[in-house]
Motif scaffolding. Sequence first.
Motif, PDB file in Angstrom:
ATOM      1  N   GLU A  89     -21.039  -3.011  -5.064  1.00 35.53           N
ATOM      2  CA  GLU A  89     -20.330  -1.903  -5.701  1.00 35.53           C
ATOM      3  C   GLU A  89     -20.841  -1.624  -7.110  1.00 35.53           C
ATOM      4  O   GLU A  89     -20.666  -0.528  -7.639  1.00 35.53           O
ATOM      5  CB  GLU A  89     -18.828  -2.192  -5.736  1.00 35.53           C
ATOM      6  CG  GLU A  89     -18.160  -2.184  -4.377  1.00 35.53           C
ATOM      7  CD  GLU A  89     -16.679  -2.496  -4.449  1.00 35.53           C
ATOM      8  OE1 GLU A  89     -15.960  -1.779  -5.185  1.00 35.53           O
ATOM      9  OE2 GLU A  89     -16.237  -3.457  -3.783  1.00 35.53           O
TER      10      GLU A  89
ATOM     11  N   GLU B 267     -15.558   2.490   2.439  1.00 43.14           N
ATOM     12  CA  GLU B 267     -15.281   3.520   1.441  1.00 43.14           C
ATOM     13  C   GLU B 267     -15.482   3.005   0.029  1.00 43.14           C
ATOM     14  O   GLU B 267     -15.739   3.790  -0.893  1.00 43.14           O
ATOM     15  CB  GLU B 267     -13.859   4.056   1.621  1.00 43.14           C
ATOM     16  CG  GLU B 267     -12.772   3.009   1.503  1.00 43.14           C
ATOM     17  CD  GLU B 267     -11.396   3.567   1.846  1.00 43.14           C
ATOM     18  OE1 GLU B 267     -11.308   4.793   2.115  1.00 43.14           O
ATOM     19  OE2 GLU B 267     -10.421   2.795   1.840  1.00 43.14           O
ATOM     20  N   ASN B 268     -15.397   1.686  -0.171  1.00 42.96           N
ATOM     21  CA  ASN B 268     -15.613   1.121  -1.496  1.00 42.96           C
ATOM     22  C   ASN B 268     -17.081   1.221  -1.936  1.00 42.96           C
ATOM     23  O   ASN B 268     -17.394   0.989  -3.106  1.00 42.96           O
ATOM     24  CB  ASN B 268     -15.167  -0.340  -1.532  1.00 42.96           C
ATOM     25  CG  ASN B 268     -15.921  -1.222  -0.558  1.00 42.96           C
ATOM     26  OD1 ASN B 268     -16.174  -0.813   0.585  1.00 42.96           O
ATOM     27  ND2 ASN B 268     -16.287  -2.421  -0.976  1.00 42.96           N
TER      28      ASN B 268
ATOM     29  N   ALA C 183     -18.871   4.113  -1.303  1.00 42.53           N
ATOM     30  CA  ALA C 183     -19.209   5.536  -1.318  1.00 42.53           C
ATOM     31  C   ALA C 183     -19.731   5.998  -2.679  1.00 42.53           C
ATOM     32  O   ALA C 183     -20.746   6.700  -2.763  1.00 42.53           O
ATOM     33  CB  ALA C 183     -18.003   6.374  -0.897  1.00 42.53           C
TER      34      ALA C 183
ATOM     35  N   LYS D  17     -19.784   6.149   8.131  1.00 43.29           N
ATOM     36  CA  LYS D  17     -19.239   7.431   7.695  1.00 43.29           C
ATOM     37  C   LYS D  17     -18.449   7.307   6.397  1.00 43.29           C
ATOM     38  O   LYS D  17     -18.513   8.194   5.531  1.00 43.29           O
ATOM     39  CB  LYS D  17     -18.347   8.002   8.795  1.00 43.29           C
ATOM     40  CG  LYS D  17     -17.886   9.428   8.578  1.00 43.29           C
ATOM     41  CD  LYS D  17     -17.109   9.932   9.792  1.00 43.29           C
ATOM     42  CE  LYS D  17     -16.651  11.370   9.586  1.00 43.29           C
ATOM     43  NZ  LYS D  17     -15.906  11.875  10.780  1.00 43.29           N
ATOM     44  N   LYS D  18     -17.738   6.204   6.240  1.00 44.89           N
ATOM     45  CA  LYS D  18     -16.927   6.019   5.039  1.00 44.89           C
ATOM     46  C   LYS D  18     -17.810   5.852   3.803  1.00 44.89           C
ATOM     47  O   LYS D  18     -17.524   6.413   2.738  1.00 44.89           O
ATOM     48  CB  LYS D  18     -16.012   4.808   5.206  1.00 44.89           C
ATOM     49  CG  LYS D  18     -14.918   5.003   6.236  1.00 44.89           C
ATOM     50  CD  LYS D  18     -14.045   3.752   6.374  1.00 44.89           C
ATOM     51  CE  LYS D  18     -12.949   3.970   7.408  1.00 44.89           C
ATOM     52  NZ  LYS D  18     -12.104   2.737   7.577  1.00 44.89           N
ATOM     53  N   ALA D  19     -18.871   5.083   3.938  1.00 43.61           N
ATOM     54  CA  ALA D  19     -19.774   4.888   2.793  1.00 43.61           C
ATOM     55  C   ALA D  19     -20.529   6.166   2.442  1.00 43.61           C
ATOM     56  O   ALA D  19     -20.893   6.392   1.291  1.00 43.61           O
ATOM     57  CB  ALA D  19     -20.775   3.762   3.111  1.00 43.61           C
TER      58      ALA D  19
ATOM     59  N   GLU E  57     -21.610  -0.249   4.330  1.00 40.45           N
ATOM     60  CA  GLU E  57     -20.416   0.269   4.999  1.00 40.45           C
ATOM     61  C   GLU E  57     -19.189   0.145   4.117  1.00 40.45           C
ATOM     62  O   GLU E  57     -19.120  -0.690   3.215  1.00 40.45           O
ATOM     63  CB  GLU E  57     -20.181  -0.456   6.325  1.00 40.45           C
ATOM     64  CG  GLU E  57     -19.798  -1.910   6.199  1.00 40.45           C
ATOM     65  CD  GLU E  57     -19.391  -2.508   7.544  1.00 40.45           C
ATOM     66  OE1 GLU E  57     -18.915  -1.769   8.421  1.00 40.45           O
ATOM     67  OE2 GLU E  57     -19.547  -3.717   7.708  1.00 40.45           O
TER      68      GLU E  57
ATOM     69  N   ALA F  62     -19.367   9.212   2.627  1.00 43.40           N
ATOM     70  CA  ALA F  62     -18.420  10.310   2.399  1.00 43.40           C
ATOM     71  C   ALA F  62     -18.768  11.204   1.209  1.00 43.40           C
ATOM     72  O   ALA F  62     -18.462  12.410   1.228  1.00 43.40           O
ATOM     73  CB  ALA F  62     -17.012   9.750   2.224  1.00 43.40           C
TER      74      ALA F  62
END
Length: 245
Positions: free
Chosen positions: A146, A200-201, A203, A237-239, A198, A241
Amino acid sequence: MNQQNNISVFATTAALAQATADLMIAIAKNAIENRGRFIVSLSGGTTPEYLYTLLTKPAYRDKIPWNKTFVFWGDERFVPPDDKQNNAHMAKTFLLDHVDIPAINIYPVPVDAEPAVAAEKYEASIKKFFGEQTPRFDFMLLGLGENGHTASLFPGTDVVFENRRLVKEVYVAEQHMFRITMTTALINKANNIIFLVEGENKAAILKTILSGTKQPDKFPAQIIEAEEGNLYWMVDKKAAALLPG
């Protein structure tokens, strides 16, 4: 975006792992047909766990000639070999203990000496393995933190810009530990570099790495480029976004 980036987005973790496994199998086939062996550098963390588990299933396991496969690691935490944080231990637990790969084909980072000595020993073992050839991995698997780190190239550390040594020790203050890492002098020579990302964290940082201003001192993953090979971003898909388009 950098034109050398091959970006593939997948709806689920399973689809992401399956596509990465298929890519690995294709690269293995090509490497063995052309050079007689398949040379891999694995990554740690939790992201590859699904991929490693998938590779032990018959549909995938039997498509890789493990007796001609040689395994190294892009980085390692300086912890005992049986520590859960040890990247080699993780890979053995999820993958290598479940496939028919000879023990002599596995090259974990030594953690039985001081960090500087361990780095020198690992670099020497890599050079010995490749002999007179330029050290060039067929399949270099990387993750993305991150904070923009990859392997153990962390923001604000001198090792990010190391261009002479192939392997170097680095103290990561935020983790209060030493780590051993391949440098860009080695990583960027790989025939195929595969980022597996992968969640959402990831993205925001993925958008920064791929389309933001290049600041590798702050975002070390930006310094990774396939000098003569292919660079793949395999992301869910989440990464993805926040990626443009």
